[in-house]
Design an enzyme around this catalytic site. Structure first.
Site, PDB file in Angstrom:
ATOM      1  N   GLU A  15      35.156  33.458  47.560  1.00 46.18           N
ATOM      2  CA  GLU A  15      36.111  33.402  48.674  1.00 46.18           C
ATOM      3  C   GLU A  15      36.342  31.963  49.123  1.00 46.18           C
ATOM      4  OE1 GLU A  15      37.859  35.850  49.381  1.00 46.18           O
ATOM      5  OE2 GLU A  15      36.713  37.643  48.898  1.00 46.18           O
ATOM      6  N   ASP A  69      39.585  42.398  39.233  1.00 46.67           N
ATOM      7  CA  ASP A  69      40.984  41.964  39.122  1.00 46.67           C
ATOM      8  C   ASP A  69      41.185  40.524  38.656  1.00 46.67           C
ATOM      9  OD1 ASP A  69      39.824  41.189  41.541  1.00 46.67           O
ATOM     10  OD2 ASP A  69      41.449  41.904  42.821  1.00 46.67           O
ATOM     11  N   ARG A  97      40.122  30.468  48.765  1.00 46.87           N
ATOM     12  CA  ARG A  97      40.836  30.266  50.039  1.00 46.87           C
ATOM     13  C   ARG A  97      40.770  28.814  50.509  1.00 46.87           C
ATOM     14  NH1 ARG A  97      40.704  35.946  53.132  1.00 46.87           N
ATOM     15  NH2 ARG A  97      39.815  37.176  51.459  1.00 46.87           N
TER      16      ARG A  97
HETATM   17  C1  DMJ Z   1      43.140  37.808  48.141  1.00 44.89           C
HETATM   18  O1  DMJ Z   1      42.117  37.136  48.797  1.00 44.89           O
HETATM   19  C2  DMJ Z   1      43.171  37.454  46.681  1.00 44.89           C
HETATM   20  O2  DMJ Z   1      44.377  37.895  46.125  1.00 44.89           O
HETATM   21  C3  DMJ Z   1      42.041  38.070  45.920  1.00 44.89           C
HETATM   22  O3  DMJ Z   1      42.128  37.810  44.532  1.00 44.89           O
HETATM   23  C4  DMJ Z   1      42.030  39.559  46.126  1.00 44.89           C
HETATM   24  N1  DMJ Z   1      42.101  39.946  47.508  1.00 44.89           N
HETATM   25  C5  DMJ Z   1      42.974  39.269  48.426  1.00 44.89           C
HETATM   26  C6  DMJ Z   1      44.303  39.890  48.698  1.00 44.89           C
HETATM   27  O4  DMJ Z   1      44.374  41.245  48.670  1.00 44.89           O
END
Ligand code: DMJ
Length: 443
Positions: A93, A222, A97
């Site tokens: 994260e 994902d 971010r």
């Molecule tokens: C975001 O922080 C990023 O896209 C991450 O890869 C998955 N979750 C959130 C958005 O849904």
């Protein structure tokens, strides 16, 4: 990076999105800064990312795109004042971010040496998570360099695949340690996948290898696949790109399920058996497949598959509010989608808008812009916090909706950015890399 002139009504819609960006930033800045995120009901801030000012970093490049210069200056000052956290923070994260946000701002303004140096400082404070054997632990106390595994003892494959950001750090700073660390982890994961021939169970333990019984393109899996494409194919790392091509074929053959002639659902596998469950998070996939097909990385057939998976994501928004649920199930009586009571929350997620952007770019079919507009209109109608900003929603089937006391930072980084870029027809080159949080890593 140029922005093409959009023809009305799209330019007006792009401007409307920028106004929501301004409102969201203003709500955060007035009530929550310098905390990580806005709690819009109590009008206060919350430190859910170790006090690293996550929303300020996440907002930077979106504010820049919207030419909100005063707001950008506020975000930049907050970002430059960020110190390495003295709490344990999640490495993934923080990378996507915080470091990603800084890199996004530098991509749009390469002369901003101060932001680049901040990215280097905070990125270097994450390096203790990476070890020479290619494993990445989930948490680091940035101020001391202590690294620890999350209490459940495993990292997810998404958390361990951080190649685009760390390669960008090496490219910008000349410090090879960043790319070396991320490459070692990527190499191990790609090897564990049989060079892409096997989809990966999503949990990874240092001494046991990949564990757990779940294969999913949703939570925890994902961005591993997204980064095989972005780090591999877009950055020219051939063995990762080969693994991406093979993984795309494996998804198509083992997870895709036709709902009807126009829509394809993406199942999960648990102990090898199909589970008809699809997180909204999976809706990043049609954009990735479409852009890969557009660039010739995948066969043209994948463009049709991407459109068909996108149609399922679009239908997730065919609800009384126009908002999607966090998770949808495939009905076994043929056809439609089913939403379980526990999954009715909407967290302002970006994935369908993200895919609409790439499909719009790949096809120039205005269907994708219209689909995007319906989604952002639904947010503007049903996800507005009463005293400023936007909010996650408890139950997307109920009107009027009830606000959750949170405005996730990706709302500014990703959700609104992809909507804006779709309506403004923002000109991204063929090889542009946006990280999984929507931040520009190149232009
Ligand atoms: C975001 O922080 C990023 O896209 C991450 O890869 C998955 N979750 C959130 C958005 O849904």
């Amino acid at each position: 990076m140029a922005s093409c002139e959009a023809t009305p009504p799209w330019s007006a819609r792009a401007a409307a999105v920028c106004e929501w960006v301004r409102e969201s930033w203003q709500a955060y800045h007035s009530a929550a800064a310098p905390r990580d995120t806005l709690a819009p009901i109590r009008r206060t801030g919350r430190d859910d990312f170790g006090g690293l000012r996550a929303t300020a970093h996440d907002a930077l490049d979106t504010l820049r795109l919207c030419r909100l210069e005063a707001e950008y200056a506020e975000a930049r000052a907050l970002a430059l004042g960020t110190a390495p956290s003295d709490q344990f923070v999640n490495v993934f994260e923080t990378t996507i971010r915080v470091v990603g946000g800084l890199l996004g701002a530098v991509a749009l303004d390469p002369d901003d040496v101060a932001l680049r140096d901040k990215a280097r400082e905070l990125g270097a404070a994450l390096l203790p998570a990476f070890s020479d054997d290619g494993f990445v632990v989930s948490d680091v106390r940035m101020s001391t360099g202590e690294a620890r595994q999350a209490p459940w003892g495993a990292s997810s494959v998404s958390e361990a695949m951080l190649t685009p950001e760390f390669r960008a750090l090496s490219r910008l700073t000349g410090d090879a340690r960043f790319a070396r660390a991320a490459n070692a982890a990527a190499d191990r994961l790609v090897a564990l996948s049989g060079n892409g021939t096997r989809l990966l169970p999503v949990m990874w333990k240092r001494h046991e290898g990949l564990t757990g019984n779940r294969i999913t393109l949703g939570a925890r899996g994902d961005s591993y696949y997204e980064y095989l494409f972005k780090g591999g194919c877009l950055l020219g790392v051939e063995h990762e790109c080969t693994a991406f091509r093979r993984a795309a074929a494996a998804m198509r053959d083992t997870l895709f399920a036709r709902l009807d002639a126009n829509a394809t659902f993406v199942d999960e596998l648990v102990d090898g058996a199909r589970q008809p469950k699809m997180d909204h998070l999976v809706c990043f996939l049609p954009g990735t497949l479409a852009w890969a097909a557009h660039l010739g990385v995948l066969d043209d057939d994948y463009l049709g598959l991407a459109a068909s998976v996108f149609e399922t994501c679009r239908r997730m928004h065919d609800t009384p509010t126009g908002l999607a649920a966090e998770i949808a199930h495939r009905r076994d009586d043929g056809g439609g989608l089913r939403i379980a009571a526990a999954d009715r929350h909407n967290l302002l997620r970006p994935e369908t808008l993200e895919s609409a952007f790439w499909l719009w770019k790949a096809t120039r079919d205005e269907h994708y812009r219209h689909a995007s507009w319906r989604i952002v209109e639904a947010f503007a109608t049903h996800a507005r916090a009463p005293s400023g900003g936007f909010c996650s929603v408890d139950d997307m089937l109920a009107t009027p909706t009830t606000c959750r006391d949170e405005m996730p930072s990706y709302w500014l980084a990703e959700t609104l950015k992809y909507a804006y870029m779709t309506f403004a027809d923002h000109d991204v080159g063929r090889r542009v890399v946006l990280n999984t949080e929507g931040h520009f890593l190149s232009n």
